[in-house]
Every structure is written in structure tokens, then in C-alpha cells.
Design a protein around this motif. Structure first.
Motif, short mmCIF file in Angstrom:
data_model
loop_
_atom_site.label_atom_id
_atom_site.label_comp_id
_atom_site.label_asym_id
_atom_site.label_seq_id
_atom_site.Cartn_x
_atom_site.Cartn_y
_atom_site.Cartn_z
N TYR A 148 45.53 43.79 36.83
CA TYR A 148 44.97 42.43 36.91
C TYR A 148 45.35 41.81 38.25
CZ TYR A 148 43.81 42.74 31.98
OH TYR A 148 43.26 43.11 30.76
N ILE A 149 44.35 41.16 38.85
CA ILE A 149 44.52 40.58 40.18
C ILE A 149 44.03 39.14 40.15
CG2 ILE A 149 43.90 40.75 42.61
CD1 ILE A 149 43.46 43.71 42.21
N ASP A 150 44.85 38.22 40.63
CA ASP A 150 44.48 36.80 40.71
C ASP A 150 43.73 36.52 42.00
OD1 ASP A 150 45.72 36.32 38.31
OD2 ASP A 150 47.58 35.56 39.20
N ILE A 151 42.73 35.66 41.90
CA ILE A 151 41.99 35.21 43.08
C ILE A 151 42.59 33.88 43.50
CG2 ILE A 151 39.73 34.60 44.00
CD1 ILE A 151 38.51 36.38 41.83
N GLU A 195 36.24 39.14 54.40
CA GLU A 195 37.61 39.49 54.77
C GLU A 195 38.51 39.36 53.56
OE1 GLU A 195 41.21 38.00 57.78
OE2 GLU A 195 39.22 37.05 57.82
N VAL A 196 39.33 40.38 53.31
CA VAL A 196 40.20 40.42 52.13
C VAL A 196 41.64 40.41 52.59
CG1 VAL A 196 40.84 41.67 50.04
CG2 VAL A 196 38.46 41.65 50.80
N ASP A 197 42.43 39.53 51.98
CA ASP A 197 43.85 39.43 52.28
C ASP A 197 44.63 39.53 50.98
OD1 ASP A 197 46.21 39.17 53.59
OD2 ASP A 197 46.04 37.01 53.96
N PHE A 198 45.86 40.05 51.07
CA PHE A 198 46.69 40.25 49.89
C PHE A 198 47.95 39.39 49.99
CE2 PHE A 198 44.81 43.56 47.34
CZ PHE A 198 43.95 44.21 48.22
N ALA A 199 48.31 38.80 48.86
CA ALA A 199 49.58 38.08 48.73
C ALA A 199 50.58 38.99 48.01
CB ALA A 199 49.38 36.77 47.98
N PRO A 200 51.89 38.75 48.15
CA PRO A 200 52.87 39.58 47.44
C PRO A 200 52.64 39.53 45.93
CG PRO A 200 53.95 38.23 49.10
CD PRO A 200 52.53 37.74 49.02
N PRO A 201 52.85 40.63 45.23
CA PRO A 201 52.66 40.64 43.77
C PRO A 201 53.54 39.61 43.07
CG PRO A 201 52.88 42.88 44.63
CD PRO A 201 53.21 41.96 45.76
N LEU A 202 53.13 39.25 41.88
CA LEU A 202 53.86 38.23 41.13
C LEU A 202 55.27 38.68 40.79
CD1 LEU A 202 51.06 36.97 38.69
CD2 LEU A 202 51.90 35.85 40.76
N GLN A 208 46.01 38.44 44.75
CA GLN A 208 47.43 38.61 44.42
C GLN A 208 47.55 39.47 43.16
OE1 GLN A 208 49.68 35.10 43.30
NE2 GLN A 208 51.54 35.95 44.21
N PRO A 209 48.00 40.70 43.30
CA PRO A 209 48.19 41.55 42.10
C PRO A 209 49.28 40.99 41.20
CG PRO A 209 48.18 42.85 44.13
CD PRO A 209 48.28 41.42 44.55
N HIS A 210 49.16 41.29 39.91
CA HIS A 210 50.17 40.84 38.96
C HIS A 210 51.45 41.67 39.06
CE1 HIS A 210 47.48 38.39 35.96
NE2 HIS A 210 47.28 38.08 37.22
N THR A 211 51.29 42.95 39.35
CA THR A 211 52.44 43.85 39.40
C THR A 211 52.42 44.66 40.71
OG1 THR A 211 51.25 45.62 38.25
CG2 THR A 211 52.49 44.05 36.89
N LYS A 212 53.57 45.22 41.02
CA LYS A 212 53.69 46.05 42.22
C LYS A 212 53.05 47.42 42.03
CE LYS A 212 58.13 45.64 42.22
NZ LYS A 212 59.56 45.78 42.58
N ASP A 213 52.72 47.76 40.79
CA ASP A 213 52.13 49.08 40.54
C ASP A 213 50.80 49.25 41.26
OD1 ASP A 213 54.28 49.49 38.93
OD2 ASP A 213 53.23 49.04 37.05
N PHE A 214 50.07 48.17 41.46
CA PHE A 214 48.79 48.28 42.14
C PHE A 214 48.97 48.73 43.58
CE2 PHE A 214 45.26 46.42 44.60
CZ PHE A 214 44.20 47.04 43.97
N LEU A 215 50.05 48.33 44.22
CA LEU A 215 50.30 48.72 45.61
C LEU A 215 50.78 50.16 45.71
CD1 LEU A 215 52.06 45.48 46.92
CD2 LEU A 215 49.63 46.07 46.98
N ASP A 216 51.22 50.74 44.58
CA ASP A 216 51.67 52.13 44.59
C ASP A 216 50.51 53.11 44.56
OD1 ASP A 216 54.25 51.21 44.65
OD2 ASP A 216 54.51 51.30 42.47
N ILE A 217 49.29 52.62 44.35
CA ILE A 217 48.13 53.51 44.38
C ILE A 217 47.97 54.07 45.80
CG2 ILE A 217 45.63 53.63 44.00
CD1 ILE A 217 45.89 51.35 42.04
N SER A 218 47.50 55.31 45.87
CA SER A 218 47.40 55.97 47.17
C SER A 218 46.53 55.20 48.15
CB SER A 218 46.85 57.39 46.99
OG SER A 218 45.57 57.34 46.38
N ASN A 219 45.41 54.63 47.67
CA ASN A 219 44.52 53.87 48.55
C ASN A 219 43.99 52.66 47.79
OD1 ASN A 219 42.86 52.97 50.56
ND2 ASN A 219 41.76 54.89 50.84
#
Length: 318
Positions: free
Chosen positions: A158-161, A178-185, A116-127
Motif C-alpha cells: 500500500y502506497i499513500d499519495i 514526475e514521481v518522487d518518494f517519501a521515506p516509508p511510514l 509514500q510506501p507504508h512499509t520498507k518492504d516495497f523498497l526491497d523489491i529489485s526494481n
């Protein structure tokens, strides 16, 4: 040389050290992973034990009751000291020179991890998936509840496990995970406008009250007009607001009041559901004449009705 008189004992490695950030030893590369730097004496002890490789350790801060796991990069630290990534010290609530307990452990290979990323900025990365995969190559293990740091393009993410399987601490060395993502904080779902029930009921009740006072629609409530311009022999009763019931009661009166031949034709049309219209210009005059008009004199006697078998008798002989 041992710290505070603690020596190596038993068949497992367990020792207490003072921890310091990587900046004290000028090893900034360890900030991008989870490996620590230990003293050479630790290597001697570990080599004499039958431990599993790769070497994995449990870090425990008894003062804050925080636990994490890590690997080892080198054995070049001063005796009684270890050097750790600064983000790992923040996870364990450690300050420079605080005491931390180090113990070797064996962790199962991970099969699933949820991040779970702390911010939405991590999802804005191209890959972001490729960046995360590259970063995790510098990690030996992951622990549920930790926050790892991913450095990219001169920025730290920063990313929470949140979850790891099959255990709370797993090894990610040479394993397919296997890696899964939760919505950012800081992610917020768009709010849907929902009208409150209490506010919605009040206007409905307010609208129903004036509707009751409005007059109801009464079909076929107008007056009849003749095509020949002659006045009607009767006046329609005034229309009441009671509705269609009163109108049904007025229908029989129309047939009972018509007694002349001229009005019988218009009554027949009205009984068949047809409306008869006259000129609007003579509307006021006709209503006045209708009141003063007298009933027409009755016609002459009706023709004799047909009577069968009333003829004369004749003979063929003459």
C-alpha cells in the motif's frame, strides 16, 4: 430503471448507486487499478452528453466525507449498482451496499506526484520503479490522500499519495509525470547518541574540585650539588606551594649569601640557568657538614690595582 427514483437530469452526469466489491461480479482484474463497473444506463446518458474523454468520475461518500476519483472499465453492472476495487472501498470507508455518489469530472494532466510506501518492504523489491510504472498503467487518475494498492509477487503493498500537481486530483493518462518518494511510514532514522547537558555538567564540576587540592608543579625546586663534593655555603629555603612567585624572590638571596671564591663559581653557573649535580652517596653527609662548616678565612690582600702614569721618568741623554 433508476435507483431510489433518482433519474438523469441536467447537462452533467450525477447519480447515486449502491457499491459492491469486485468479488461479487467475478472481475478480480479490477483490483489492480482504479476503474469501476457501471450499469448500461449510465453509458446511454454519458453518450448523450458532451463530456470529455477519457471518462473520469468523482466518487463521494457523504456519510464519511470522503472523496476519490476513478475511471470506468465496463458498463455491465445491474441497474442501481456499481462494482469497485476493494482497496478503493477501504479508502472511502464504504461497506457492501453503502450509497456512493458518482459524478463525471474533467481532471488536469498530472505533472508531479509524491508517494509514500507504508512499509520498507516495497523498497526491497529489485526494481520498485518498474513495478510502480507497470501498476500505474491500470490507473486513470490519482487523488491526494488516497492509498493505492500495488500487487507484486503474491504480496500487496500500500502506497499513500501525499502530493499531486497541478491539482489535488490529476489524470495520469498519456502524460509525463514526475514521481518522487517519501521515506516509508515505518522507517526510522538511526539515533545519534547525544549526552544530556545536565548529566555532562555534573562530572566536570566534580573533577575540578580535586584538581584544586593537588600540589602545583614547581620547576627548579631541587637543591644544588657541587661537582667537587664540597658542601654548599647556604641552605636553600623550603619550597612553598605558592608557585613561581616565591621562587623568583629566592633568586637574589643566592647571590647575596655567596662570599667565597669556591661558592662564586657554582653561583655563576646557577645564575646562568645551569644545574650542578654531586654524588648522591654523600648527600646526607654533605648536608650535615654544611651546617657545621665555618666560613673560610679571607684571602690576602688583593693585588694592587693598576694605576696609570705612575712610572719613573728617564732621559735619553743618560
Amino acid at each position: 430503471m433508476f435507483f431510489d427514483g433518482y433519474g438523469y437530469h441536467g447537462t452533467s452526469f450525477e447519480q447515486i448507486y449502491r457499491c459492491y466489491p469486485a468479488s461479487f461480479i467475478e472481475k478480480p482484474q479490477i483490483e489492480s487499478g482504479d476503474k469501476i463497473i457501471m450499469p448500461p444506463s449510465a453509458l446511454d446518458r454519458l453518450a448523450s452528453l458532451h463530456i470529455d474523454y477519457p471518462m473520469l468520475f468523482e466518487l463521494r461518500n457523504d456519510a464519511a466525507e470522503r472523496v476519490s476519483h476513478c475511471g470506468v472499465l465496463e458498463f455491465i453492472a445491474e441497474e442501481g449498482m456499481i462494482y469497485m476495487p476493494y482497496w478503493m472501498m477501504e479508502n472511502m470507508l464504504l461497506q457492501e451496499g453503502d450509497i456512493v455518489k458518482v459524478k463525471n469530472v474533467t481532471l488536469p494532466k498530472g505533472t508531479y506526484v509524491k508517494l509514500q510506501p507504508h512499509t520498507k518492504d516495497f523498497l526491497d523489491i529489485s526494481n520498485p520503479k518498474a513495478i510502480l510504472e507497470t501498476t500505474l498503467r491500470n490507473f486513470s487518475c490519482l487523488t491526494t490522500g488516497d492509498s493505492i494498492m500495488v500487487a507484486y509477487n503474491n504480496k500487496k503493498y500500500y502506497i499513500d499519495i501525499i502530493e499531486t500537481k497541478p491539482d489535488n486530483a490529476i489524470s495520469i493518462i498519456e502524460t509525463d509525470c514526475e514521481v518522487d518518494f517519501a521515506p516509508p511510514l515505518d522507517y526510522k532514522e538511526p539515533e545519534k547518541p547525544i549526552a544530556p547537558l545536565s548529566a555532562g555538567k555534573a562530572p566536570v564540576a566534580a573533577e575540578e574540585n580535586p584538581a584544586e587540592t593537588e600540589p602545583k608543579f614547581n620547576p627548579f625546586s631541587g637543591t644544588g650539588r657541587r661537582l667537587d663534593g664540597k658542601p654548599l655555603k647556604y641552605q636553600p629555603p623550603p619550597v612553598s606551594s605558592s608557585g613561581s612567585k616565591d621562587k623568583k624572590a629566592d633568586v637574589p638571596n643566592v647571590n647575596s649569601q655567596s662570599s667565597t671564591a669556591s661558592s662564586s663559581q657554582s653561583d655563576a653557573r646557577q645564575s646562568q640557568g645551569k644545574l650542578v649535580f654531586g654524588s648522591n652517596a654523600n648527600r646526607t653527609k654533605e648536608t650535615g657538614k654544611a651546617k657545621e662548616s665555618k666560613p673560610e678565612p679571607p684571602k690576602e690582600k688583593e693585588e694592587a690595582k693598576f694605576q696609570p702614569f705612575t712610572g719613573k721618568k728617564y732621559s735619553l741623554r743618560g
